[in-house]
Scaffold this motif. Sequence first.
Motif, PDB file in Angstrom:
ATOM      1  N   PHE A 133       0.712  -1.199   0.063  1.00  0.00           N
ATOM      2  CA  PHE A 133       0.014   0.066  -0.124  1.00  0.00           C
ATOM      3  C   PHE A 133       0.838   1.178   0.038  1.00  0.00           C
ATOM      4  O   PHE A 133       2.001   1.163   0.425  1.00  0.00           O
ATOM      5  N   ALA A 178       0.643   2.173   4.980  1.00  0.00           N
ATOM      6  CA  ALA A 178       0.203   0.704   5.553  1.00  0.00           C
ATOM      7  C   ALA A 178       1.091   0.811   6.858  1.00  0.00           C
ATOM      8  O   ALA A 178       2.184   1.362   6.681  1.00  0.00           O
ATOM      9  N   ALA A 179       1.061  -0.174   7.894  1.00  0.00           N
ATOM     10  CA  ALA A 179       1.887  -0.433   8.794  1.00  0.00           C
ATOM     11  C   ALA A 179       1.980  -1.778   9.565  1.00  0.00           C
ATOM     12  O   ALA A 179       0.933  -2.505   9.123  1.00  0.00           O
ATOM     13  N   LEU A 180       2.557  -1.982  10.511  1.00  0.00           N
ATOM     14  CA  LEU A 180       3.094  -3.078  11.189  1.00  0.00           C
ATOM     15  C   LEU A 180       2.909  -2.630  12.408  1.00  0.00           C
ATOM     16  O   LEU A 180       3.653  -1.500  12.949  1.00  0.00           O
ATOM     17  N   PRO A 181       2.643  -3.367  13.503  1.00  0.00           N
ATOM     18  CA  PRO A 181       2.770  -2.937  15.097  1.00  0.00           C
ATOM     19  C   PRO A 181       4.272  -2.714  15.151  1.00  0.00           C
ATOM     20  O   PRO A 181       5.126  -3.672  14.683  1.00  0.00           O
TER      21      PRO A 181
END
Lengths: 250, 319
Positions: free
Chosen positions: B98, B101-104
């Motif tokens: 994307f 977007a992200a991750l923890p």
Amino acid sequence: MPKLRGLSRLLIVQARLFLREPLAVFFTLLMAPMLLVLMGFIFGNEPDPLLSGRGALDVGLPGYAAMVIGIVGLVASAVETSTRRETGVLRRFRASPLRPLTYIMADVTVYFGMTMLGVGLLFLLGTVAYGVRFGGNPGTVFVGVFLSTGAMLSLGYLLAGLAPNARVATLVGNVTLYPMLVLSGAVVPMQVMPEGVQSVARFIPLTHAVRLLRGLWTGDALSAHPVELAVLAGVMLAGTALAAWTFRWE
Amino acid sequence: MGYGSIMTEVANPELEPHAVQCERLVKRYGALTAVDEVSFDVRAGEIFGLVGPNGAGKTTTIECIEGFRKPDSGSVRVMGLDPQHDRYELRERMGVQFQSAALPPRIRVEEALSLFASFYRTSVDWRPLLVQLALADKQRAPLATLSGGQKQRVFIALALVNDPDIVFFDELTSGLDPQSRRSMWELVADIRERGKTVFLTTHFMEEAERLCDRVAIMDHGRLVALDSPRALIASLEAGRRVVFQVDGAFDDAALRALPGVTAVEQTGERVTVSGEGDRFLSSVAGSLESGGVAFRDLRTEQPNLEDVFLVLTGKKMRE
Ligand SMILES: Nc1ncnc2c1ncn2[C@@H]1O[C@H](COP(=O)(O)OP(=O)(O)O)[C@@H](O)[C@H]1O
Ligand SMILES: [Mg+2]
């Protein structure tokens, strides 16, 4: 079961992530035991005629358990879920075949597990180190903790679904939690509250969790608490339905 | 499917199903029509680029194709699947990166990879993937400790962990330094070599020109051109330009008289000669030599995709 694929892995990773978050660990696992130690230091646990012959910790401990349940259920879950939505973590999950239900199941299970762990640690510390008297049945206490956690968690998820962003979720969560902690009798005995406050307290879900846990702790049967059970089960069912309805990936 | 149809498909690659078919796609946000009747096909195995300035509608288009936004009208098929109706089947078979977007932040690279691998019906071993993406030494690092380029490579690894047939990259290289950008380009070319279709968006014309087999140029929600970069540039018929510097006054009459020269422009010390034909450059150089002109820094200029955009839309890409 393609719909549940990834569940076990997700459970493990979510649990690890929870335990890596210092604030979550503090509020879930450490704060209530610390409060117990502090109260034990100030008041001890000698039988007190004002508390119908029980000690300060005997009365306090179930309330501290309800406090943990309120913090994790209402605030921790709402803050984390709305933060994940705002930063795009949920979006990244959504790009995979992971089903929303699987994600929520894993998430809720981890919050349940961590709450149980926190409450369990508290009970262990109280009974072993401070001689807190436990007159109840472990099975019914478990039911009480489970139901209270379910009710508070569904409210937390609902808040995450309704809040436009993580800041609002954090704010609303805390602004509701702190008065609730005081008014529900979780940290301040209900007996010292004025009449008016006591009648308002009936409308706070956490009050029913506190009453239920106190009763079960001293040996009441579940059947002695129909109102508390009905309120908590009702909140849990309605909250879950509304939370599922308002859940958004982005 | 009958025997005959298999034979035809093998014999004639033109009949192979397209990786993406997008027909008269429309997406509105309130009064704004962000994507306006956009139609194109992406061929299996190509690198297809959707290019255009910020706000052109690239992200909206790519996310309608991925199934994350619902078009208001038009039809989209990805490998024959309907991105809305067959969303889970499509998610099994596509890779997505994307624009945002992200991750923890506390998740470790290896945890993220094994977690996402567990979501798919089939997945590849992610360890070689990390080696390929130069992340092997970051395997145990929490995501929050990685640089922008390293994070971006983790997201690429996630997009490849299910061995997808088609990979979508939205603004893969924005925010990266030129060196990381170049290594991303190599990576994308590599992915295509492994037989996957790549669909990317970018607002860097140079990126599209270097990387894409075909580009669709988008502006204000509409497609203004679609072809290979080479064909798009050739279609300008802009010919070539020779640019050089002179000291002092310069009489351009001799140059104007040359066959093939169409225009000569002087701005200060800089002279630009436009023209066409194979011998254009040598005749310009020859004329300068024989006229005894003291010139410096002689070079030729090719038109590029930025010029294509300028001609098609009447404005510059970056403004
Ligand atoms: N979710 C949204 N709601 C309202 N407007 C949007 C939304 N997403 C994009 N837009 C608008 O649609 C237009 C196209 O945006 P986008 O598809 O992101 O373009 P690009 O990716 O080419 O920069 C822009 O004007 C943008 O402001
Ligand atoms: Mg974009």
